[in-house]
Motif scaffolding. Sequence first.
Motif, PDB file in Angstrom:
ATOM      1  N   ASP A  48      64.024  72.360  65.903  1.00  0.00           N
ATOM      2  CA  ASP A  48      62.963  73.356  65.777  1.00  0.00           C
ATOM      3  C   ASP A  48      62.116  73.405  67.046  1.00  0.00           C
ATOM      4  N   ASP A  51      64.071  75.281  69.580  1.00  0.00           N
ATOM      5  CA  ASP A  51      64.052  76.719  69.295  1.00  0.00           C
ATOM      6  C   ASP A  51      62.757  77.357  69.787  1.00  0.00           C
ATOM      7  N   ARG A  52      61.639  76.640  69.633  1.00  0.00           N
ATOM      8  CA  ARG A  52      60.337  77.173  70.041  1.00  0.00           C
ATOM      9  C   ARG A  52      60.032  76.906  71.517  1.00  0.00           C
ATOM     10  N   ASN A  53      60.973  76.241  72.201  1.00  0.00           N
ATOM     11  CA  ASN A  53      60.788  75.896  73.616  1.00  0.00           C
ATOM     12  C   ASN A  53      59.474  75.146  73.835  1.00  0.00           C
ATOM     13  N   ASP A  54      59.145  74.276  72.893  1.00  0.00           N
ATOM     14  CA  ASP A  54      57.915  73.477  72.954  1.00  0.00           C
ATOM     15  C   ASP A  54      58.279  72.082  73.444  1.00  0.00           C
ATOM     16  N   GLU A  57      56.100  69.141  72.126  1.00  0.00           N
ATOM     17  CA  GLU A  57      56.498  68.764  70.773  1.00  0.00           C
ATOM     18  C   GLU A  57      57.863  68.093  70.781  1.00  0.00           C
ATOM     19  N   ARG A 225      67.432  79.684  61.058  1.00  0.00           N
ATOM     20  CA  ARG A 225      66.066  79.265  61.390  1.00  0.00           C
ATOM     21  C   ARG A 225      65.249  80.446  61.907  1.00  0.00           C
ATOM     22  N   LEU A 226      65.862  81.283  62.747  1.00  0.00           N
ATOM     23  CA  LEU A 226      65.161  82.464  63.252  1.00  0.00           C
ATOM     24  C   LEU A 226      64.801  83.405  62.105  1.00  0.00           C
ATOM     25  N   HIS A 229      61.900  81.887  60.242  1.00  0.00           N
ATOM     26  CA  HIS A 229      60.655  82.054  60.998  1.00  0.00           C
ATOM     27  C   HIS A 229      60.146  83.489  60.875  1.00  0.00           C
ATOM     28  N   ARG A 233      56.655  84.516  59.180  1.00  0.00           N
ATOM     29  CA  ARG A 233      55.654  85.210  59.994  1.00  0.00           C
ATOM     30  C   ARG A 233      55.217  86.513  59.334  1.00  0.00           C
ATOM     31  N   GLN A 272      58.367  92.495  68.972  1.00  0.00           N
ATOM     32  CA  GLN A 272      58.861  91.274  68.326  1.00  0.00           C
ATOM     33  C   GLN A 272      60.141  91.567  67.556  1.00  0.00           C
TER      34      GLN A 272
END
Length: 272
Positions: A48, A51-54, A57, A225-226, A229, A233, A272
């Motif tokens: 995850d 996926d969020r490019n964090d 994290e 997962r997308l 999300h 959202r 988006q």
Amino acid sequence: MAELTDIQSLLQIMARLRDPQGGCPWDLQQDFASIAPYTVEEAYEVADAIDRNDLVELKDELGDLLLQVVFHAQMASEQGAFDFGDVVASISSKMQRRHPHIFGDAAVSGAGEVSANWEAIKRAERAAKGDQDNSVLAGIARGLPEWQRATKLQSRAARSGFDWPSAAPVLDKLREEVDEVQAEFDAAAAGADNRQRLQEELGDVLFVCANLARHAKVDVGSALRLANHKFERRFRAMEAQAQSSGGMQALSLEQQEALWQAVKQAEKGRGQ
């Protein structure tokens, strides 16, 4: 204690948590089976973060996943089975053994040949252990998430030529399977007790969807997962907008659908 960046510090922390004389009561209660779900959960949290490019994290989630390895190794060490050093030695040996083009004198022409060699080496390893299963499907773990196992089964079968030539016939098959699901819903509406058949037909739809994703070179887990999300959202946005009307429960299904479409259009307007 060693520096916190040293793996020894983490091993010492885990050993102390599992110390029968003064360790943590929760950690002491755990065994391989009770910790396994946390191990799987942490792997998904790593995915995850990616996926969020964090990356901040991701650092923390990789640490959580590493802790799971250390936890299992500590419990195994207490039983005299193996320790963390054995885990490191095992994977180091495996990586060298399965990369003869790097650590040996083998030559490869590209990534495809590397993958083929990897699978051949795995088959040889299974044979050395006495595994006589010669199927191309051998060695696919039954503990995998079913969507991932479906993709692996399909990919292995494709090596024998058992595969659709393109995505088009897979889409045709998906429509066929959806029609069969519709037939089972119609039968259920007419009073038939066909839950088992309905489960089977829905499973066929999901299996074909996994195959379609494979042909599109899309990871099923990432795609889902997308979708999750996106749904979360949009639903949260709906909840926020519905507060002035008494909340989602105060709206009819038609009003909720209109709100969903409004949120969806607003997202499209924002790109988006």
